[in-house]
Design an enzyme around this catalytic site. Structure first.
Site, PDB file in Angstrom:
ATOM      1  N   SER A 179       0.833  -1.198   0.000  1.00 57.82           N
ATOM      2  CA  SER A 179       0.000   0.000   0.000  1.00 57.82           C
ATOM      3  C   SER A 179       0.868   1.249   0.000  1.00 57.82           C
ATOM      4  O   SER A 179       1.864   1.323   0.732  1.00 57.82           O
ATOM      5  CB  SER A 179      -0.903   0.008   1.243  1.00 57.82           C
ATOM      6  OG  SER A 179      -1.468   1.277   1.475  1.00 57.82           O
ATOM      7  N   LYS A 180       0.484   2.230  -0.800  1.00 55.47           N
ATOM      8  CA  LYS A 180       1.220   3.497  -0.831  1.00 55.47           C
ATOM      9  C   LYS A 180       1.178   4.184   0.524  1.00 55.47           C
ATOM     10  O   LYS A 180       2.108   4.898   0.897  1.00 55.47           O
ATOM     11  CB  LYS A 180       0.629   4.416  -1.897  1.00 55.47           C
ATOM     12  CG  LYS A 180       0.894   3.977  -3.323  1.00 55.47           C
ATOM     13  CD  LYS A 180       0.325   4.983  -4.319  1.00 55.47           C
ATOM     14  CE  LYS A 180       0.609   4.564  -5.749  1.00 55.47           C
ATOM     15  NZ  LYS A 180       0.074   5.542  -6.730  1.00 55.47           N
ATOM     16  N   ARG A 181       0.095   3.998   1.249  1.00 57.75           N
ATOM     17  CA  ARG A 181      -0.047   4.676   2.539  1.00 57.75           C
ATOM     18  C   ARG A 181       0.775   4.018   3.638  1.00 57.75           C
ATOM     19  O   ARG A 181       1.155   4.657   4.606  1.00 57.75           O
ATOM     20  CB  ARG A 181      -1.526   4.695   2.955  1.00 57.75           C
ATOM     21  CG  ARG A 181      -2.408   5.536   2.054  1.00 57.75           C
ATOM     22  CD  ARG A 181      -3.757   5.772   2.706  1.00 57.75           C
ATOM     23  NE  ARG A 181      -4.625   6.569   1.849  1.00 57.75           N
ATOM     24  CZ  ARG A 181      -5.608   6.069   1.114  1.00 57.75           C
ATOM     25  NH1 ARG A 181      -5.843   4.779   1.150  1.00 57.75           N
ATOM     26  NH2 ARG A 181      -6.356   6.849   0.361  1.00 57.75           N
TER      27      ARG A 181
END
Length: 468
Positions: free
Chosen positions: A234-236
């Site tokens: 996930s980018k987050r």
């Protein structure tokens, strides 16, 4: 048939390592079959698109070896908006799509199930276009849609379980499902290789291909990439931007070798292989179905092996961005005029065997180009205690008496200092290393002192002693 594959990222952020893997898989397939690689920028999300993200995608592809000028494109999805609209109009005109005014809450109210799909309420109402009316594709009531997938075989989907899905919004703008299909048709794409998260969309897109009178492409859905907790990257949450790895000092060759191992392996008991071997041996049909673990520790070890394999002049050249600074890499802590290439060249082979990413070179050599070393407080507290003051005094005296300033005499002199106090060399050299380099860990001490020089070394030893 000429093989035509495509890579179609959206310019809405940094370049994901999963996207890089997909690009490489498509690129290799095209190379193996003397085909064409097409880059298409899916830029229809105007609210999130930024020109710098597009350039970032192209630059990242350059970095991993898919260089501009060697492929078709980039094409921009927004340039084909008229084709998307024409396809939607055609499907409606042929009775293969219909307008629907239902909202999600209407469907939930009718079915009593917030998880159920669309119930076909407007399918036979013969509604025309109007404000707030979406265009839905009329899926077949019977039969099956079989997906020819080089990775997963022949996934089969019952048509009656595929809801009548939206292909154009209430404002008339086509959705991704339709735009993606129309673009692939327009560009003559024969093979679509992408992450398995797109597999649920595939029967819908295949139905669109057929409804528009075209033969669907051959598909290949590769496993998703997960972190150590088996969660999809996930980018987050995870470090996923290819640019971040590049700017930290991962070599492109190491990165693309590692990315190709996510779900596949070359022959024999080996993982680090020349790119030519991957180009020759990779088969998309051999890609594993299981999620692929992106192991940052393993990638780091990979990179260290690649760094150690560089020729000395190649290593020095690769270090240059971190020794000078760039638009995306911070400048080193020393003044530009303080850097001495000859000095760096003398210690570069020592550093090359120790670093795993190129950005680490700065901490290994900064003491050579600064007036005073950067003081690591933890190292200082650990080394500058007990008999450290006495050791520094004795070391200054021993070094001052040396006629030859080179590694072996320096080591012998410090060994004598330790023997006089019944100390092993490791214990004796700890305060000397911290005084000279600022840290407890670094390049071999005596070679470092030799390069630093008599005057600067003695100055630092005396300065450290004065603080105790």
């Amino acid at each position: 048939m000429t093989v035509r594959v495509r890579f179609a990222p959206s310019p809405t952020g940094m370049f994901h390592v999963g996207g890089a893997r997909s690009a490489l898989q498509n690129w290799i397939y095209a190379q193996q079959h003397e085909g064409v690689f097409v880059l298409r920028i899916e830029d229809t999300d105007a609210a999130r698109n930024r020109p710098e993200w597009t350039e970032g995608i192209i630059a990242a592809l350059d970095w991993i070896g898919i260089e501009r000028g060697t492929y078709e494109g980039p094409y921009y999805q927004s340039s084909y908006a008229a084709d998307h609209t024409a396809a939607a109009t055609r499907l409606y005109g042929e009775g293969k799509a219909y307008y629907c005014g239902c909202k999600r809450e209407d469907v939930i109210a009718r079915t009593g199930n917030q998880h159920s799909g669309y119930d076909g309420f407007c399918r036979d109402k013969d509604l025309g276009p109007g404000d707030g009316r979406a265009l839905r594709f009329r899926t077949p009531d019977e039969g099956e849609t079989v997906v020819e997938d080089l990775v997963r075989g022949k996934p089969t989907f019952e048509n009656k379980l595929i809801e009548d899905f939206v292909i154009a919004r209430g404002d008339g703008s086509p959705l991704f499902l339709l735009a993606n299909v129309v673009d692939d048709m327009t560009m003559g794409i024969t093979h679509v290789f992408r992450a398995e998260e797109h597999l649920p969309n595939t029967p819908k897109q295949q139905l669109l291909w057929e409804a528009l009178g075209h033969t669907p492409p051959i598909w290949g859905h590769v496993p998703v990439i997960v972190n150590e907790k088996r969660q999809k990257l996930s980018k987050r949450r995870d470090k996923v931007a290819l640019e971040s790895y590049r700017d930290e000092g991962y070599l492109a060759a190491a990165m693309r070798n590692y990315l190709m191992l996510l779900g596949w392996a070359p022959s024999g008991d080996r993982e680090i292989v020349p790119w030519s071997v991957i180009e020759d041996e990779y088969r998309i049909e051999e890609v594993n179905h299981a999620p692929a673990f992106f192991d940052v520790k393993k990638l780091r070890a990979f990179n260290g092996d690649y760094i150690r394999a560089l020729a000395p002049d190649e290593f020095a050249a690769c270090c240059a961005p971190w020794l000078q600074g760039t638009d995306t890499i911070p400048a080193p802590p020393w003044q530009p005029g303080a850097f001495d290439l000859q000095v760096f060249t003398a210690v570069a082979p020592l550093a090359q065997t120790r670093i795993a990413v190129l950005s680490e070179i700065v901490e290994y050599v900064d003491f050579l180009f600064l007036d005073e070393p950067i003081r690591d407080e933890a190292s200082w507290a650990k080394a500058m205690k007990g008999d450290a003051a006495e050791i520094l005094d004795a070391t200054v005296a021993a070094f001052e008496a040396l006629e030859t300033w080179s590694a072996e005499p320096l080591k012998a002199a410090l060994e004598e200092v330790g023997l006089a106090r019944e100390l092993k060399l490791g214990k004796t050299q700890a305060p000397v290393r911290v005084a000279v380099t600022g840290r407890t860990v670094g390049l071999p001490l005596f070679e470092s002192i030799e390069v630093l020089g008599r005057e600067r070394t003695l100055h630092r030893l005396r300065a450290a002693r004065a603080t105790l």
